[in-house]
Design a protein around this motif. Structure first.
Motif, short mmCIF file in Angstrom:
data_model
loop_
_atom_site.label_atom_id
_atom_site.label_comp_id
_atom_site.label_asym_id
_atom_site.label_seq_id
_atom_site.Cartn_x
_atom_site.Cartn_y
_atom_site.Cartn_z
N SER A 72 0.83 -1.21 0.00
CA SER A 72 0.00 0.00 0.00
C SER A 72 0.86 1.26 0.00
O SER A 72 2.03 1.25 0.35
N ASP A 73 0.25 2.37 -0.41
CA ASP A 73 0.94 3.66 -0.35
C ASP A 73 0.92 4.18 1.09
O ASP A 73 0.11 3.75 1.91
N LYS A 74 1.83 5.11 1.37
CA LYS A 74 1.98 5.62 2.74
C LYS A 74 2.26 7.11 2.71
O LYS A 74 2.72 7.64 1.70
N ILE A 75 1.98 7.77 3.84
CA ILE A 75 2.25 9.20 3.97
C ILE A 75 3.12 9.42 5.21
O ILE A 75 2.83 8.88 6.29
N TYR A 76 4.17 10.21 5.03
CA TYR A 76 5.10 10.49 6.11
C TYR A 76 5.32 11.99 6.27
O TYR A 76 5.36 12.74 5.27
N ASP A 77 5.50 12.42 7.50
CA ASP A 77 6.08 13.73 7.80
C ASP A 77 7.52 13.49 8.21
O ASP A 77 7.81 12.55 8.97
N PHE A 78 8.43 14.32 7.71
CA PHE A 78 9.84 14.12 8.06
C PHE A 78 10.60 15.44 8.02
O PHE A 78 10.24 16.37 7.30
N HIS A 173 3.77 11.68 0.21
CA HIS A 173 2.84 10.58 -0.08
C HIS A 173 3.55 9.69 -1.10
O HIS A 173 3.82 10.13 -2.22
N VAL A 174 3.87 8.45 -0.71
CA VAL A 174 4.79 7.64 -1.50
C VAL A 174 4.25 6.24 -1.75
O VAL A 174 3.36 5.75 -1.07
#
Length: 305
Positions: A72-78, A173-174
């Motif tokens: 699945s796709d994922k979303i990260y804050d970094f 969003h990757v």
């Protein structure tokens, strides 16, 4: 008990350790309630110890869908700190390169668009990728310099959130297979400097978000109160994007036996077959046939039909 526990994973805890924590909580509840049944437990996507945030933990029959979460796709804050690059590309490594160049907000915004879409990315040396049967991080720790090939990944969106002196915080969003540490490295290099990740938080994994995530403390509290079931999302929560398909009890039995249902006119693609309100199997329809992709060992009661 079959479903998903969505953990808000704390800093410093590995994904395998998080699975062990859920197993302990389930064992605590089982001992409290006097039960005997044990449940399979697995995670739906590795999250580095440095990272925090959404970690889907599958329990029971939901473990059959854990692999789907990996895709699945994922979303990260970094957050990227500019001026230093470490061997691990995060806070835990030693500094291997330095630069006096500290980009400003305008510079950062100018390069973000270059990373949106399909791009080639070289994963970090300190990663779990296998090279000739050995993990890249094991080779790196032994002093070797493993050669890691680039891979094609997709960045669906990359947005600026905030900045402080010498650092910037972004949201990405990757697609599956994306390494945020590598993305941070490459953004810094595109800005004519070096950098590493100092904060990484996953805010979405597939259909799961922080809104439904719980802390380990809350999980332990529920275990001691015998109420873990109330924190779990249903097995079907991991399949919200799959259309439902109602089947008869006889068709459900055939699917549970792995048989193909023929003569169907439903649309081609994945469907979630239900016998009443009980999920029977994830199935794929093609050319009038319905074939089981992943079956679930869940038997309905009369009132569930």
């Amino acid at each position: 008990m079959h479903g998903w526990i969505i953990l808000d994973k704390p800093h410093g805890l590995g994904s395998t350790q998080a699975v062990s924590a859920v197993k302990r909580a389930l064992r605590t509840q089982r001992e409290l309630l006097g039960g005997t049944e044990k449940w399979k437990v697995g995670h739906g996507g590795t999250l580095d110890p440095l990272a925090t945030g959404v970690l889907p933990i599958a329990v029971g029959e939901a473990t059959k869908l854990a692999g789907r979460m990996l895709d699945s796709d994922k979303i990260y804050d970094f957050t990227i700190k500019f001026g230093e690059q470490t061997d691990t590309l995060d806070l835990e490594g030693k500094v291997v390169a330095k630069s006096d160049v500290i980009p400003n907000f305008g510079d950062v915004e100018d390069v973000l668009a270059d990373f949106v879409g399909e791009i080639d990315q070289v994963p970090p040396v300190y990663s779990a990728i296998k090279i000739d049967g050995a993990r890249a991080y094991d080779l790196a720790r032994s002093g070797e310099a493993p050669e890691i090939k680039s891979r094609r990944i997709t960045i669906y969106a990359l947005d600026y959130l905030s900045e402080e002196a010498g650092s910037v915080t972004l949201r990405a969003h990757v697609s599956k297979g994306t390494y945020i540490r590598s993305l941070a490295r490459d953004i810094a290099l595109a800005l004519g400097t070096v950098g590493h990740v100092t904060m990484l938080r996953r805010i979405k994994a597939g259909p799961f978000t922080l809104e439904t995530a719980i802390s380990l403390d809350k999980l332990d509290e529920a275990a001691r109160g015998g109420t873990i079931g109330g924190l779990m999302l249903p097995l079907t929560a991991g399949l919200d994007d799959i259309p439902a398909l109602a089947v008869s009890p006889d068709e459900a039995l055939a699917l549970r036996q792995g048989k193909v249902l023929s003569g169907s006119d439903i649309a081609t693609g994945l469907h979630l077959a239900f016998d009443g309100i009980i999920p029977v199997a994830l199935v794929e329809a093609q050319d009038g046939d319905i074939r089981v992709v992943r079956g679930f060992n869940l038997m309905p009661k009369e009132e569930d039909r």
